[in-house]
Each structure stands twice: as C-alpha cells, then as structure tokens.
Design a protein around this motif. Structure first.
Motif, PDB file in Angstrom:
ATOM      1  N   PHE A  20       0.847  -1.197   0.000  1.00 45.85           N
ATOM      2  CA  PHE A  20       0.000   0.000   0.000  1.00 45.85           C
ATOM      3  C   PHE A  20       0.881   1.246   0.000  1.00 45.85           C
ATOM      4  CE2 PHE A  20      -3.742  -2.332   2.161  1.00 45.85           C
ATOM      5  CZ  PHE A  20      -4.412  -2.490   0.956  1.00 45.85           C
ATOM      6  N   GLY A  24      -0.039   2.356  -3.345  1.00 44.49           N
ATOM      7  CA  GLY A  24      -1.347   2.907  -3.043  1.00 44.49           C
ATOM      8  C   GLY A  24      -2.403   1.820  -2.944  1.00 44.49           C
ATOM      9  N   PHE A  25      -3.642   2.243  -2.861  1.00 45.25           N
ATOM     10  CA  PHE A  25      -4.764   1.328  -2.624  1.00 45.25           C
ATOM     11  C   PHE A  25      -5.024   0.373  -3.784  1.00 45.25           C
ATOM     12  CE2 PHE A  25      -9.329   0.281  -2.406  1.00 45.25           C
ATOM     13  CZ  PHE A  25      -9.374  -0.266  -1.133  1.00 45.25           C
ATOM     14  N   ASP A  26      -4.560   0.710  -4.966  1.00 47.35           N
ATOM     15  CA  ASP A  26      -4.872  -0.094  -6.155  1.00 47.35           C
ATOM     16  C   ASP A  26      -4.113  -1.408  -6.256  1.00 47.35           C
ATOM     17  OD1 ASP A  26      -6.745   1.749  -6.990  1.00 47.35           O
ATOM     18  OD2 ASP A  26      -5.306   2.873  -8.196  1.00 47.35           O
ATOM     19  N   LYS A  50     -10.617  -5.699   0.433  1.00 43.36           N
ATOM     20  CA  LYS A  50      -9.396  -4.891   0.419  1.00 43.36           C
ATOM     21  C   LYS A  50      -9.546  -3.722   1.398  1.00 43.36           C
ATOM     22  CE  LYS A  50      -7.584  -3.765  -3.561  1.00 43.36           C
ATOM     23  NZ  LYS A  50      -7.137  -3.026  -4.761  1.00 43.36           N
ATOM     24  N   GLN A  51     -10.738  -3.158   1.472  1.00 47.62           N
ATOM     25  CA  GLN A  51     -10.986  -2.059   2.399  1.00 47.62           C
ATOM     26  C   GLN A  51     -10.742  -2.495   3.845  1.00 47.62           C
ATOM     27  OE1 GLN A  51     -11.506   1.164   1.688  1.00 47.62           O
ATOM     28  NE2 GLN A  51     -11.396   1.578   3.860  1.00 47.62           N
ATOM     29  N   PHE A  54      -6.979  -2.664   4.251  1.00 42.93           N
ATOM     30  CA  PHE A  54      -6.453  -1.295   4.280  1.00 42.93           C
ATOM     31  C   PHE A  54      -6.738  -0.651   5.638  1.00 42.93           C
ATOM     32  CE2 PHE A  54      -7.006   3.276   3.590  1.00 42.93           C
ATOM     33  CZ  PHE A  54      -5.799   3.598   3.000  1.00 42.93           C
ATOM     34  N   GLN A  55      -7.959  -0.847   6.123  1.00 36.67           N
ATOM     35  CA  GLN A  55      -8.349  -0.284   7.423  1.00 36.67           C
ATOM     36  C   GLN A  55      -7.459  -0.834   8.532  1.00 36.67           C
ATOM     37  OE1 GLN A  55     -10.746   2.012   7.472  1.00 36.67           O
ATOM     38  NE2 GLN A  55     -10.689   2.365   9.656  1.00 36.67           N
ATOM     39  N   THR A  58      -3.916   0.833   8.213  1.00 36.36           N
ATOM     40  CA  THR A  58      -3.855   2.235   8.619  1.00 36.36           C
ATOM     41  C   THR A  58      -4.098   2.393  10.119  1.00 36.36           C
ATOM     42  OG1 THR A  58      -6.158   2.579   7.944  1.00 36.36           O
ATOM     43  CG2 THR A  58      -4.456   3.190   6.367  1.00 36.36           C
ATOM     44  N   LYS A  94       4.336   7.050   2.555  1.00 31.35           N
ATOM     45  CA  LYS A  94       3.179   6.189   2.317  1.00 31.35           C
ATOM     46  C   LYS A  94       2.028   7.006   1.756  1.00 31.35           C
ATOM     47  CE  LYS A  94       4.632   3.159   5.980  1.00 31.35           C
ATOM     48  NZ  LYS A  94       5.666   3.780   6.749  1.00 31.35           N
ATOM     49  N   ASP A  96      -0.922   6.470   1.288  1.00 25.59           N
ATOM     50  CA  ASP A  96      -2.249   6.293   1.872  1.00 25.59           C
ATOM     51  C   ASP A  96      -2.404   6.949   3.238  1.00 25.59           C
ATOM     52  OD1 ASP A  96      -0.425   4.421   2.896  1.00 25.59           O
ATOM     53  OD2 ASP A  96      -2.027   3.099   3.518  1.00 25.59           O
ATOM     54  N   ASP A  99      -5.466   9.037   4.270  1.00 25.78           N
ATOM     55  CA  ASP A  99      -6.669   8.264   4.546  1.00 25.78           C
ATOM     56  C   ASP A  99      -6.666   7.697   5.960  1.00 25.78           C
ATOM     57  OD1 ASP A  99      -7.712   8.658   2.011  1.00 25.78           O
ATOM     58  OD2 ASP A  99      -6.514   7.018   1.196  1.00 25.78           O
TER      59      ASP A  99
END
Length: 171
Positions: A20, A24-26, A50-51, A54-55, A58, A94, A96, A99
C-alpha cells in the motif's frame, strides 16, 4: 486464533503495509498474498475485502504513532515536533497516510487527544504558541497530507507549520 493463523495474518499485514505504501490502494490482493507467501484464500479469510485490510493497516500505523508519543520526553516542544514530523514522514513515505485520518472514531479521538496532550505540555512549558488548539493542528496536518497528492513538499510544509507554532520567546 491458532499460532499459524496469527503468523499468516501478520505476514499479510506486513506485505499490505509495504505494498500500500509503494503502490497505493490499487495494489491487487493477489499481489499482497504473493508478497506474504500465502494463498489468496488466506488473505480473504482474515480480511474479507481490500478495504478491511487497508483499514487494519492504517489503524495499526496510527496506533503505533500514538503509542510512540506516550514515551516520556524531557523536552515537550521536541516531543510535539517529533510527533508532527512522524506524521509528515509517514505521509511522504506512504501515499495512503491521509486516509489514515479517517480511522475509527475511537482511534481518531485517541490521535486527537495525543496531539492535544503533546501540544498542551509544550504550551505549558512556554515552548509553543498558546493560541493554537489541537483542532488547529489536526486541520493543518490534514491540509499538509492532502497537499502531498497535489505535489506538495512535506519537508517545506512541515517547516512552515513548526515555525508557525514556535512561541515568540523561542528562536
């Protein structure tokens, strides 16, 4: 959770942190699984989307920042500036990070409280301006982090924020 499942979860989180940050998120979940050395099913077992992954990444990063600020510091200004510097450093390394400000309400509250505590200690010591609030700092940092997506230089922007925070009694 079994020990092997816990190890795999940590491998997935570490791989996701790295990817990430770099892409990034992709980044595809299959690529995260490959980097972690596990199958895609293992990733989905721990993180259904994926969310969700990612959560988790982060929130872990923000929690680590908060934890690092809890260490005792002899110089309150240095502690505040180091925390703000770490936020900027995370953001420049980073993509991300901006976010990460949208974490759970509890973690966001803890981040704001930590920043507010560091600010208050530095203000009590006469090290930074007394007319600045924690909310002001959060807004400044969010703006700085957002500017990175538009090509802003985090070192220059952080210097502007830190210079603006200094008490008139400080050089």
């Amino acid at each position: 959770m079994r020990a092997d499942a816990a190890r795999n979860r940590e491998k997935v989180l570490e791989a996701a942190r790295e990817l990430f940050a770099a892409q990034g998120f992709d980044v595809p979940l299959d690529e995260i699984a490959a980097r972690a050395g596990v199958g895609p099913g293992t990733v989905y077992r721990h993180f259904p989307t994926k969310q969700a992954l990612f959560q988790a990444v982060t929130e872990a990063r923000v929690a680590a920042m908060i934890e690092s600020a809890a260490l005792p510091a002899e110089d309150p200004r240095a502690a505040l500036f180091a925390f703000l510097g770490r936020m900027a450093e995370e953001a420049s390394a980073k993509r991300d990070m901006s976010d990460a400000i949208t974490v759970t309400p509890e973690l966001r509250k803890s981040l704001h409280a930590t920043l507010g505590g560091l600010l208050h200690k530095a203000q009590e010591a006469g090290e930074v301006r007394t007319d600045v609030t924690a909310t002001d700092l959060v807004i400044l940092m969010k703006g700085m982090l957002q500017s990175l997506h538009e090509g802003g230089n985090p070192d220059v922007l952080l210097q502007i924020v830190l210079t603006g925070l200094q008490s008139s009694r400080k050089p």
